[in-house]
Design a protein around this motif. Structure first.
Motif, PDB file in Angstrom:
ATOM      1  N   HIS A 168       0.789  -1.249   0.030  1.00 40.66           N
ATOM      2  CA  HIS A 168       0.099   0.021   0.134  1.00 40.66           C
ATOM      3  C   HIS A 168       0.894   1.096  -0.065  1.00 40.66           C
ATOM      4  O   HIS A 168       1.869   1.446   0.668  1.00 40.66           O
ATOM      5  CB  HIS A 168      -1.145   0.185   1.217  1.00 40.66           C
ATOM      6  N   VAL A 169       0.688   2.232  -0.831  1.00 41.90           N
ATOM      7  CA  VAL A 169       1.351   3.412  -0.961  1.00 41.90           C
ATOM      8  C   VAL A 169       0.227   4.560  -0.702  1.00 41.90           C
ATOM      9  O   VAL A 169      -0.886   4.760  -1.328  1.00 41.90           O
ATOM     10  CB  VAL A 169       1.865   3.787  -2.439  1.00 41.90           C
ATOM     11  N   LEU A 170       0.681   5.380   0.687  1.00 40.03           N
ATOM     12  CA  LEU A 170      -0.226   6.506   0.868  1.00 40.03           C
ATOM     13  C   LEU A 170       0.195   7.951   0.308  1.00 40.03           C
ATOM     14  O   LEU A 170       1.564   8.077   0.434  1.00 40.03           O
ATOM     15  CB  LEU A 170      -0.306   6.933   2.315  1.00 40.03           C
ATOM     16  N   ARG A 171      -0.396   8.544  -0.712  1.00 38.05           N
ATOM     17  CA  ARG A 171       0.099   9.731  -1.364  1.00 38.05           C
ATOM     18  C   ARG A 171      -0.067  10.903  -0.612  1.00 38.05           C
ATOM     19  O   ARG A 171      -1.134  11.353  -0.258  1.00 38.05           O
ATOM     20  CB  ARG A 171      -0.436   9.794  -2.614  1.00 38.05           C
ATOM     21  N   PRO A 217       5.810  11.294  -0.200  1.00 33.77           N
ATOM     22  CA  PRO A 217       5.674  12.686  -0.296  1.00 33.77           C
ATOM     23  C   PRO A 217       5.664  13.169  -1.495  1.00 33.77           C
ATOM     24  O   PRO A 217       6.302  12.945  -2.373  1.00 33.77           O
ATOM     25  CB  PRO A 217       6.614  13.324   0.378  1.00 33.77           C
ATOM     26  N   ARG A 218       4.501  14.339  -1.912  1.00 35.97           N
ATOM     27  CA  ARG A 218       4.550  14.938  -3.325  1.00 35.97           C
ATOM     28  C   ARG A 218       4.160  16.568  -2.978  1.00 35.97           C
ATOM     29  O   ARG A 218       3.366  16.898  -2.307  1.00 35.97           O
ATOM     30  CB  ARG A 218       3.387  14.361  -3.872  1.00 35.97           C
ATOM     31  N   ASP A 275      -5.736  12.468  -6.592  1.00 39.58           N
ATOM     32  CA  ASP A 275      -4.402  12.717  -6.900  1.00 39.58           C
ATOM     33  C   ASP A 275      -3.613  12.097  -5.620  1.00 39.58           C
ATOM     34  O   ASP A 275      -2.428  11.652  -5.589  1.00 39.58           O
ATOM     35  CB  ASP A 275      -3.997  13.681  -7.661  1.00 39.58           C
ATOM     36  N   VAL A 276      -4.009  12.836  -4.468  1.00 41.80           N
ATOM     37  CA  VAL A 276      -3.064  12.446  -3.094  1.00 41.80           C
ATOM     38  C   VAL A 276      -4.290  12.133  -2.168  1.00 41.80           C
ATOM     39  O   VAL A 276      -5.496  12.463  -2.255  1.00 41.80           O
ATOM     40  CB  VAL A 276      -2.467  13.762  -2.688  1.00 41.80           C
TER      41      VAL A 276
END
Length: 307
Positions: free
Chosen positions: A92-95, A125-126, A141-142
């Motif tokens: 799992h990737v949390l944006r 992180p973005r 998108d996040v």
């Protein structure tokens, strides 16, 4: 055919609006960045950036190219990241979107702590601009945003405050207020407050009010999309903007002065997410972010910004 270096140089410069910072991010020389941009402009047949000694700006053609290329580029990067994550057992990737350099530094430490506590999970992180942060959260998108309070967006949940900082007025070093030790909210009629594009009404009213507390009118200044664009306008004497004290560390410029307010409340930064997309991962990450903000290795941030 557009080469990868030209694509990355163009999109990064469009975000930073500064050749030096673009070169640092891509681990190249400024000369190499300049050559790549010139080559792309020759290929397109028109200038993509306006360049002066004071600022770098996208031309209309450059803005159009940026808007057309960015979605495809982000999709390509997302596909590559998913392949890498699958190869390393990431489930799992949390944006996590963030606005501002201090939040970015905090997010890096929080992501490390989150990964240590939850094997198979990763926080990505973005960096976002305030002009696109809320739309990108709503569009998916996040998954989470770290932005300054207050929030009055319907359907969004505000998490715990992670850090706070003094408010400061960013003005040109040539402006009379630049020489003062402090400024007051009642000094704002003496400047033109820059206007961030595409921000929620409550954010605009809080950060760029039209009236002082005593009811005196404040003149609106030019609009901007990125913080670097705002700094360029401020340095050129075209307006001022209310910022946090982190700007003195991360955004120091020879043509911009940061003067603290004597009577303005502190800026508080907290996570924000859509209520309809609340997950245990978001709560887990928020706990990691709180702990990261209190760790000794972030003392430099908390000492400056008031935690």
């Amino acid at each position: 055919m557009l080469e990868r270096l030209e694509l990355e140089a163009f999109l990064t410069l469009a975000e930073e609006l500064h050749f030096g910072r673009t070169a640092e991010r891509l681990h190249l020389t400024t000369g190499r960045i300049s050559q790549s941009i010139k080559k792309l402009e020759r290929h397109i047949g028109t200038p993509l950036f306006e360049r002066t000694s004071r600022y770098v700006r996208l031309t209309p053609a450059g803005r159009q190219l940026h808007d057309d290329l960015l979605p495809a580029y982000e999709q390509l990067r997302a596909g590559l990241r998913k392949a890498v994550d699958a190869a390393h057992g990431i489930r799992h990737v949390l944006r996590v979107g963030f606005v501002g350099a201090a939040s970015g530094q905090l997010m890096v430490h929080a992501a490390q702590l989150y990964a240590e506590r939850h094997p198979g999970c990763r926080a990505q992180p973005r960096e976002l601009q305030i002009s696109d942060a809320y739309p990108r959260l709503r569009d998916g998108d996040v998954d989470l945003l770290i932005v300054s309070l207050p929030h009055e967006e319907a359907g969004m949940v505000v998490g715990p405050v992670l850090y706070s900082e003094h408010r400061m007025l960013a003005v040109s070093t040539r402006h009379p207020l630049a020489g003062k030790e402090t400024v007051s909210l009642e000094d704002l009629p003496g400047v033109r407050l820059l206007q961030a594009r595409a921000v929620p009404a409550h954010w605009r009213a809080e950060r760029t009010p039209l009236l002082t507390p005593a009811g005196h009118p404040i003149e609106p200044g030019p609009a901007f999309e990125t913080f670097q664009e705002a700094l360029a306008l401020i340095g050129a004497g075209q307006g001022a903007f209310v910022v946090g004290s982190q700007a003195t560390r991360y955004y120091a410029r020879s043509d911009v002065a940061y003067v603290p307010f004597s009577d303005a409340p502190r800026l508080e930064w907290a996570p924000l997410w859509l209520a309809s997309r609340t997950t245990p991962c978001i709560h887990d990450f928020n706990r990691a972010a709180q702990d990261a903000a209190g760790r000794d290795h972030l003392a430099a941030i908390t000492a400056d910004f008031g935690m």
